[in-house]
Design an enzyme around this catalytic site. Structure first.
Site, mmCIF file in Angstrom:
data_model
loop_
_atom_site.group_PDB
_atom_site.id
_atom_site.type_symbol
_atom_site.label_atom_id
_atom_site.label_comp_id
_atom_site.label_asym_id
_atom_site.label_seq_id
_atom_site.Cartn_x
_atom_site.Cartn_y
_atom_site.Cartn_z
ATOM 1 N N LYS A 167 139.719 71.771 2.730
ATOM 2 C CA LYS A 167 138.264 71.626 2.697
ATOM 3 C C LYS A 167 137.785 70.208 2.374
ATOM 4 O O LYS A 167 136.683 69.818 2.776
ATOM 5 C CB LYS A 167 137.668 72.606 1.689
ATOM 6 N N SER A 226 146.722 76.829 5.075
ATOM 7 C CA SER A 226 145.468 76.114 4.845
ATOM 8 C C SER A 226 145.102 75.917 3.382
ATOM 9 O O SER A 226 144.268 75.078 3.068
ATOM 10 C CB SER A 226 144.319 76.840 5.558
#
Length: 403
Positions: free
Chosen positions: A53, A302
């Protein structure tokens, strides 16, 4: 419009300063053996703040600061919150994050530690987002977690690194929540290697993009229910859905048990800690949802922000699914020494007893007997059927209960 080259230049500068990591892309021998393809892992779980992110948050702030903004607000219950907080710290600007009141304390504290002002509001992300939008005023920019061109551009740098690290990649497998990550990755991969396939993975308990693709429009699902909380999104964005329709080849679903198995394999075989959302690409490969035999594959891990209590439950569930931990249930005479004798027999086979339960109050139970339940850890080489046979020879009639 995705600004791939500009985003790559900005992110690389921060990587040279060690403020954002150039995460490794490592070959996985275990997944290569399981799938029949050559599998690599892009480990964004090792990224600053524990997920990808920061890429999108940092680049988006970089662009919006140039437009005159010096204060940002967002809503998030986890990874995006930390990415925005850290990006604001790097840029020297102010960030406010509205988080649901149900957000685990550790995630709140980590967001605060990066310097953001945290407001707890509502029971869900969507209530928090509504509150954040109400707080937007002149000079304050709401930074969406995925439905933003600049955010998507930052996430695209991950796809660029994949192609640079594995130049002849055939398949890239990417988690999907709202679609920001896969939109950017798919765009970058297709621009550099048009023949490569990009396949998205969603949790079956949060299939918003999967269903939206079937309908041809963004749909909102009423309820999400998955351990992969990082991708538990009720609807894709209009921007991300269009990009997925254009650049992504397929989207598949995995269930929570498959995600549990993937988290466990990543820990035991590769020593990688992945959160539920971070493990879905590996889950899709392990379960055979994507056929990659003979292909060179990159699975994106991720993120690695998993709470310790959830992690412990996931590991115990995975061990139960692999029969490394089993429950033995038997009816035995209710008299002194019975428990000690049964325990001794288990110990003689190097079986570790984790929990013991006595059940005396079942109305169907014979008066002078007790139901004895052992939760045990089984050595990998032990034949459980032989253990049950030996228990029976000694007067203990046990069965393996379903977990």
């Amino acid at each position: 419009m995705i600004l791939l080259e500009e985003a790559a230049s900005v992110i690389r500068e921060k990587q040279r300063e060690s403020k954002i990591h150039r995460t490794p892309t490592l070959r996985s021998e275990s997944l290569t053996r399981i799938t029949g393809g050559e599998v690599f892992l892009k480990l964004e779980s090792l990224q600053k703040t524990g997920s990808f992110k920061i890429r999108g948050a940092y680049f988006a702030m970089y662009k919006y600061i140039k437009e005159g903004y010096r204060e940002f607000i967002t809503a998030s219950s986890g990874n995006h919150a930390q990415g925005v907080a850290y990006a604001a710290q790097l840029h020297g600007v102010k960030a406010t994050v509205v988080m649901p009141e149900t957000t685990p304390w550790l995630k709140v504290k980590k967001t605060q530690d990066y310097g953001a002002n945290v407001i707890l509001y509502g029971e869900s992300y969507y209530e928090a987002e509504k509150k954040a939008m109400e707080l937007v005023r002149g000079g304050v920019k709401f930074l969406h977690a995925y439905n933003d061109w600049y955010v998507i551009s930052g996430q695209a740098t991950l796809g660029l690194e994949i192609v640079e690290d594995v130049g002849d990649v055939d398949v890239v497998v990417v988690p999907i929540g709202g679609g920001g990550l896969i939109s950017g990755v798919a765009y970058a991969v297709k621009k550099r290697r048009p023949g490569a396939k990009v396949i998205g993975v969603q949790a079956s308990g949060a299939p918003a993009v999967y269903l939206s693709l079937k309908e041809g429009r963004p749909i909102v699902i009423e309820k999400v229910d998955t351990i992969a909380d990082g991708i538990a999104v009720k609807s894709p964005g209009d921007i991300t859905l269009k990009l997925i329709q254009e650049y992504v080849d397929d989207v598949v679903l995995v269930d929570d048990n498959e995600i549990v198995d993937a988290i466990y394999l990543l820990l035991e075989r590769t020593r990688v800690v992945a959160e539920g959302a971070g493990a879905v690409a590996v889950a899709a490969l392990m379960s055979g949802k994507i056929n990659v035999s003979g292909k060179k594959v990159v699975a994106v891990v991720s993120g690695g922000n998993i709470d310790a209590p959830i992690f412990m439950r996931v590991l115990m569930k995975a061990m139960a699914r692999q029969r490394r931990v089993i429950k033995l249930v038997g009816e035995v005479p209710d008299k002194p020494g019975t428990l000690a004798k049964a325990s001794s027999l288990l110990a003689s086979h190097n079986v570790n007893i984790l929990e013991v339960f006595h059940e005396r109050y079942d109305p169907e139970q014979r008066p002078n007997y007790v139901r004895l339940i052992f939760v045990v850890e089984i050595p990998g080489t032990l034949d459980v059927s032989k253990l049950l046979d030996e228990l029976e020879k000694n007067g203990f009639f046990f069965r393996v209960a379903s977990q």
